[in-house]
Design a protein around this motif. Structure first.
Motif, mmCIF file in Angstrom:
data_model
loop_
_atom_site.group_PDB
_atom_site.id
_atom_site.type_symbol
_atom_site.label_atom_id
_atom_site.label_comp_id
_atom_site.label_asym_id
_atom_site.label_seq_id
_atom_site.Cartn_x
_atom_site.Cartn_y
_atom_site.Cartn_z
ATOM 1 N N MET A 55 0.811 -1.210 0.000
ATOM 2 C CA MET A 55 0.000 0.000 0.000
ATOM 3 C C MET A 55 0.849 1.266 0.000
ATOM 4 O O MET A 55 0.450 2.285 -0.574
ATOM 5 C CB MET A 55 -0.947 -0.003 1.199
ATOM 6 C CG MET A 55 -1.985 -1.112 1.170
ATOM 7 S SD MET A 55 -2.886 -1.252 -0.405
ATOM 8 C CE MET A 55 -3.577 0.388 -0.594
ATOM 9 N N SER A 58 1.706 1.814 -3.574
ATOM 10 C CA SER A 58 0.577 2.348 -4.335
ATOM 11 C C SER A 58 0.289 3.800 -3.965
ATOM 12 O O SER A 58 0.093 4.650 -4.842
ATOM 13 C CB SER A 58 -0.668 1.486 -4.073
ATOM 14 O OG SER A 58 -1.803 2.025 -4.718
ATOM 15 N N LEU A 277 -6.362 -2.482 -6.770
ATOM 16 C CA LEU A 277 -5.050 -2.093 -6.275
ATOM 17 C C LEU A 277 -4.344 -1.195 -7.287
ATOM 18 O O LEU A 277 -4.198 -1.541 -8.457
ATOM 19 C CB LEU A 277 -4.208 -3.340 -6.008
ATOM 20 C CG LEU A 277 -2.847 -3.119 -5.345
ATOM 21 C CD1 LEU A 277 -3.018 -2.509 -3.965
ATOM 22 C CD2 LEU A 277 -2.084 -4.443 -5.231
ATOM 23 N N ASP A 291 0.250 8.262 1.954
ATOM 24 C CA ASP A 291 1.041 7.067 2.262
ATOM 25 C C ASP A 291 1.384 6.968 3.736
ATOM 26 O O ASP A 291 1.956 5.959 4.157
ATOM 27 C CB ASP A 291 2.336 7.069 1.447
ATOM 28 C CG ASP A 291 3.207 8.279 1.757
ATOM 29 O OD1 ASP A 291 2.664 9.402 1.746
ATOM 30 O OD2 ASP A 291 4.407 8.110 2.025
ATOM 31 N N ILE A 299 -6.418 2.303 1.496
ATOM 32 C CA ILE A 299 -6.800 0.891 1.579
ATOM 33 C C ILE A 299 -8.291 0.737 1.322
ATOM 34 O O ILE A 299 -8.729 -0.139 0.557
ATOM 35 C CB ILE A 299 -6.418 0.319 2.958
ATOM 36 C CG1 ILE A 299 -4.900 0.283 3.119
ATOM 37 C CG2 ILE A 299 -6.999 -1.083 3.140
ATOM 38 C CD1 ILE A 299 -4.436 -0.137 4.498
#
Length: 426
Positions: A55, A58, A277, A291, A299
């Motif tokens: 995550m 991403s 995702l 982040d 998420i």
């Protein structure tokens, strides 16, 4: 004499279907195994760390590319700290608990020195208004994160040492409370209210699990709440966040309420199954700190309600496992430390998720093991290593490992056999 009948048939007790009963029996049998606590610790910390790395990649890819021309800049830094954290996990797992207890005063003294040095201009780096980091060779070190674990280890040592004599609580608190207050002052001078709250959770956890009188806990909790409120309104940016939380309808959507609103929009866009995702839109400069502080919103956006629920379930499993380890340990110091570290990680996760979903004002506390932040990740993994170590020292686990051997993985990691459990009082 005749017996009167009512004509009613006896009520049957409902029973679960056979497959459900079989599954419940298998789960109960597995939970009763001596090494279950160890396996749960390894699984929870491994899954949360892996999810966090994915995550972070991403959520940070867009801003990392805009800042440095590579989408992997933040991810590689987080990966480096994950490797460091794996080494700390192994260290926490390998060193016997009695040695960690013996080293706790020296570890806390070193943390106090670091907390003082980080305030010195030229030594400590100022990021986002807080002088909380040391910068060494391009890497950041946050001494307040180390202090959390040091305080838990040392505080349990002090409180357990005086536990057999309740009348000596004054002697136990004399080193404990003044040192904790000194730490709070040093952290607030940075300033860092979120870390101060986490440290307060650790102190309350230590007192609770060490068996402190309820009156003392109530007094400490009241003083802590008053302190948080005073510190919250002392700074204008904190006061604006609290005002935006209490009155969201009149808050400036482009000002103090911006992050909280964008986080809710991200969660709403995720729905049940998520956008996929890497397919989220909030990280395209719509949600600041995507982040880090608000990674749970990413998420929810990309993995949906199911992914967010899985994260909550993992932290729920962590809560169960840590308290299970504490309950099954015979050493009172291990019991207090295991329970305190567990409560710290779980409550910090609850605070982070709480302000992301709008139940709490924004405090800037990261999501353990998941949010971007090298020192936080490494030290959370170190706490996991300690919990795994304590799980190996449960009475049944230690007996099983000594009787049947430790296995190839334990030998490859050069883990010493767990020490025989015995109830220590000092």
């Amino acid at each position: 004499m005749t017996t009167r009948t009512t004509g009613r048939t006896p009520r049957r007790t409902r029973q679960a279907p056979p497959n459900v009963r079989a599954l419940a029996g298998a789960l109960s049998q597995w939970l009763g195994r001596p090494l279950t606590s160890l396996h749960l610790v390894l699984a929870v910390f491994g899954l949360l760390t892996a999810l966090g790395l994915v995550m972070v990649l991403s959520a940070s890819s867009v801003n990392a590319y805009a800042a440095g021309g590579s989408s992997y800049g933040v991810f590689f830094r987080q990966l480096a700290f994950a490797v460091l954290g794996a080494g700390l996990f192994w260290l926490g797992l390998r060193v016997p608990p009695r040695r960690w207890r013996a080293a706790s005063p020296w570890l806390l003294a070193a943390c106090l020195v670091l907390l003082a040095l980080v305030l010195v201009p030229g030594l400590g780096a100022q990021v986002n208004g807080s002088r909380s980091w040391f910068r060494v060779a391009g890497l950041s070190l946050q001494p307040s994160e180390i202090t959390k674990i040091a305080l838990a280890l040392w505080g349990a040592h002090v409180l357990v040492r005086h536990r057999p004599a309740p009348r000596r609580w004054r002697q136990a608190l004399l080193p404990m409370v003044p040192v904790a207050m000194l730490i709070f002052v040093l952290v607030m001078l940075q300033p860092d209210l979120g870390t101060t709250i986490s440290l307060g959770v650790i102190v309350v956890g230590l007192l609770w699990f060490a068996g402190a009188p309820l009156g003392l806990l109530a007094l400490f909790g009241t003083v802590g709440v008053i302190g948080v409120v005073v510190l919250g309104v002392a700074a204008s940016y904190r006061q604006s966040r609290i005002t935006a939380f209490l009155d969201p309808m009149n808050a400036d959507p482009l000002g103090p309420a911006y992050q909280a609103r964008q986080a809710l929009f991200s969660l709403a866009d995720g729905g049940v199954f998520g956008q996929g995702l890497g397919q989220g839109r909030a990280k395209w400069s719509y949600l600041p700190n995507a982040d880090n502080d608000f990674i749970f919103a990413i998420i929810g956006e990309e993995l949906g309600f199911l992914g967010a629920s899985a994260v909550i379930a993992l932290f729920g499993t962590l809560a169960y496992t840590g308290l299970r380890i504490a309950a099954r340990s015979v050493d009172p110091w291990i019991r207090v430390v295991a329970a305190t570290l567990t409560v710290w990680l779980v409550i910090q996760a609850a605070i982070n998720i709480g302000y992301v979903v709008g139940l709490l004002p924004v405090t800037g506390i990261p999501l353990p093991l998941v949010s971007s932040g090298g020192t936080s990740l490494a030290l959370a993994l170190f706490a996991g290593g300690l919990l795994a170590n304590f799980a190996r020292h449960e009475t049944d686990a230690a007996a099983a490992l000594r009787t049947h051997g430790q296995g190839r993985l334990a030998r490859a990691l050069r883990l010493p056999p767990p020490e025989p459990g015995r109830a220590r009082t000092t």
